[in-house]
Design a protein around this motif. Structure first.
Motif, PDB file in Angstrom:
ATOM      1  N   THR A 185       0.845  -1.182   0.000  1.00 61.09           N
ATOM      2  CA  THR A 185       0.000   0.000   0.000  1.00 61.09           C
ATOM      3  C   THR A 185       0.890   1.246   0.000  1.00 61.09           C
ATOM      4  O   THR A 185       2.113   1.144   0.194  1.00 61.09           O
ATOM      5  CB  THR A 185      -0.905   0.033   1.243  1.00 61.09           C
ATOM      6  OG1 THR A 185      -0.081   0.164   2.406  1.00 61.09           O
ATOM      7  CG2 THR A 185      -1.771  -1.215   1.344  1.00 61.09           C
ATOM      8  N   GLU A 186       0.281   2.388  -0.200  1.00 56.83           N
ATOM      9  CA  GLU A 186       1.050   3.638  -0.208  1.00 56.83           C
ATOM     10  C   GLU A 186       1.775   3.852   1.116  1.00 56.83           C
ATOM     11  O   GLU A 186       2.944   4.224   1.141  1.00 56.83           O
ATOM     12  CB  GLU A 186       0.112   4.812  -0.500  1.00 56.83           C
ATOM     13  CG  GLU A 186       0.837   6.118  -0.706  1.00 56.83           C
ATOM     14  CD  GLU A 186      -0.095   7.242  -1.144  1.00 56.83           C
ATOM     15  OE1 GLU A 186       0.342   8.396  -1.103  1.00 56.83           O
ATOM     16  OE2 GLU A 186      -1.246   6.969  -1.533  1.00 56.83           O
ATOM     17  N   GLN A 187       1.092   3.597   2.226  1.00 55.53           N
ATOM     18  CA  GLN A 187       1.698   3.776   3.545  1.00 55.53           C
ATOM     19  C   GLN A 187       2.856   2.792   3.753  1.00 55.53           C
ATOM     20  O   GLN A 187       3.896   3.157   4.294  1.00 55.53           O
ATOM     21  CB  GLN A 187       0.645   3.605   4.649  1.00 55.53           C
ATOM     22  CG  GLN A 187       1.159   3.912   6.037  1.00 55.53           C
ATOM     23  CD  GLN A 187       1.663   5.344   6.194  1.00 55.53           C
ATOM     24  OE1 GLN A 187       1.129   6.275   5.617  1.00 55.53           O
ATOM     25  NE2 GLN A 187       2.702   5.523   6.973  1.00 55.53           N
ATOM     26  N   GLU A 188       2.674   1.550   3.328  1.00 56.94           N
ATOM     27  CA  GLU A 188       3.749   0.559   3.463  1.00 56.94           C
ATOM     28  C   GLU A 188       4.950   0.962   2.626  1.00 56.94           C
ATOM     29  O   GLU A 188       6.096   0.824   3.060  1.00 56.94           O
ATOM     30  CB  GLU A 188       3.243  -0.819   3.036  1.00 56.94           C
ATOM     31  CG  GLU A 188       2.247  -1.404   4.016  1.00 56.94           C
ATOM     32  CD  GLU A 188       1.547  -2.646   3.494  1.00 56.94           C
ATOM     33  OE1 GLU A 188       1.041  -3.401   4.333  1.00 56.94           O
ATOM     34  OE2 GLU A 188       1.484  -2.860   2.265  1.00 56.94           O
ATOM     35  N   PRO A 235      -5.605  -6.298   2.653  1.00 57.73           N
ATOM     36  CA  PRO A 235      -4.946  -5.037   3.018  1.00 57.73           C
ATOM     37  C   PRO A 235      -5.982  -4.006   3.469  1.00 57.73           C
ATOM     38  O   PRO A 235      -7.125  -4.023   3.022  1.00 57.73           O
ATOM     39  CB  PRO A 235      -4.264  -4.599   1.721  1.00 57.73           C
ATOM     40  CG  PRO A 235      -4.982  -5.315   0.642  1.00 57.73           C
ATOM     41  CD  PRO A 235      -5.524  -6.575   1.236  1.00 57.73           C
ATOM     42  N   ASP A 237      -5.718  -0.807   2.911  1.00 55.24           N
ATOM     43  CA  ASP A 237      -5.832   0.131   1.794  1.00 55.24           C
ATOM     44  C   ASP A 237      -5.540  -0.608   0.493  1.00 55.24           C
ATOM     45  O   ASP A 237      -4.959  -1.687   0.497  1.00 55.24           O
ATOM     46  CB  ASP A 237      -4.831   1.283   1.954  1.00 55.24           C
ATOM     47  CG  ASP A 237      -5.083   2.102   3.202  1.00 55.24           C
ATOM     48  OD1 ASP A 237      -6.267   2.405   3.475  1.00 55.24           O
ATOM     49  OD2 ASP A 237      -4.112   2.436   3.895  1.00 55.24           O
ATOM     50  N   LYS A 238      -5.905   0.001  -0.604  1.00 53.34           N
ATOM     51  CA  LYS A 238      -5.654  -0.594  -1.910  1.00 53.34           C
ATOM     52  C   LYS A 238      -4.145  -0.574  -2.206  1.00 53.34           C
ATOM     53  O   LYS A 238      -3.487   0.448  -2.031  1.00 53.34           O
ATOM     54  CB  LYS A 238      -6.395   0.202  -2.982  1.00 53.34           C
ATOM     55  CG  LYS A 238      -6.272  -0.386  -4.355  1.00 53.34           C
ATOM     56  CD  LYS A 238      -7.037   0.431  -5.370  1.00 53.34           C
ATOM     57  CE  LYS A 238      -6.817  -0.161  -6.754  1.00 53.34           C
ATOM     58  NZ  LYS A 238      -7.431   0.643  -7.789  1.00 53.34           N
ATOM     59  N   PRO A 239      -3.594  -1.689  -2.662  1.00 49.07           N
ATOM     60  CA  PRO A 239      -2.171  -1.712  -3.019  1.00 49.07           C
ATOM     61  C   PRO A 239      -1.864  -0.754  -4.172  1.00 49.07           C
ATOM     62  O   PRO A 239      -2.698  -0.566  -5.062  1.00 49.07           O
ATOM     63  CB  PRO A 239      -1.928  -3.165  -3.443  1.00 49.07           C
ATOM     64  CG  PRO A 239      -3.022  -3.938  -2.788  1.00 49.07           C
ATOM     65  CD  PRO A 239      -4.200  -3.020  -2.745  1.00 49.07           C
ATOM     66  N   VAL A 240      -0.673  -0.145  -4.109  1.00 47.38           N
ATOM     67  CA  VAL A 240      -0.237   0.763  -5.176  1.00 47.38           C
ATOM     68  C   VAL A 240       0.699   0.060  -6.153  1.00 47.38           C
ATOM     69  O   VAL A 240       1.074   0.624  -7.170  1.00 47.38           O
ATOM     70  CB  VAL A 240       0.453   2.036  -4.612  1.00 47.38           C
ATOM     71  CG1 VAL A 240      -0.549   2.880  -3.855  1.00 47.38           C
ATOM     72  CG2 VAL A 240       1.650   1.676  -3.744  1.00 47.38           C
TER      73      VAL A 240
END
Length: 114
Positions: free
Chosen positions: A20-23, A97, A99-102
């Motif tokens: 994800t964006e945060q990861e 997840p 959030d949606k993976p980027v």
């Protein structure tokens, strides 16, 4: 929580890895803090097809363990992410997840990203 029998697996189960964006932000911070020599040693390893770019084949472990994505933290304990050496550890839960993976590490996100 019981440990997974990962020693000697050489990262064959480690991939593909959605982030994800945060990861990705956490991973970038981790990579930036790595000593240049350690990063280059990790970056220049030849991996098996599909193995995560951060799996350290020489040390037989995750090269960014403290910043590893959620899917890696859940590995082996969920029915969709089963450890082939100890499949009975998997529960009936499915990891998803927050959030949606980027993108996927080693596919969409490569060393050039860092």
């Amino acid at each position: 929580m019981e440990d997974l029998p990962c020693k000697g697996c050489k990262g064959l189960c480690c991939g593909p890895v959605p982030v994800t964006e945060q990861e990705l932000k956490l991973i970038k911070k981790k990579v930036k803090s790595m000593p240049k020599k350690s990063r280059m040693e990790l970056e220049n390893q030849t991996r098996y097809y599909g193995t995560c770019m951060f799996y350290d084949l020489e040390k037989d472990r995750c090269g960014i363990h403290s910043a590893r994505p959620g899917v890696c933290r859940a590995f082996g304990y969920y029915k969709s992410l089963v450890c082939f050496r100890n499949p009975e550890m998997a529960t009936q839960d499915n990891w998803t997840p927050q959030d949606k993976p980027v993108g996927m590490l080693s596919i969409d996100i490569t060393w050039k990203t860092f």
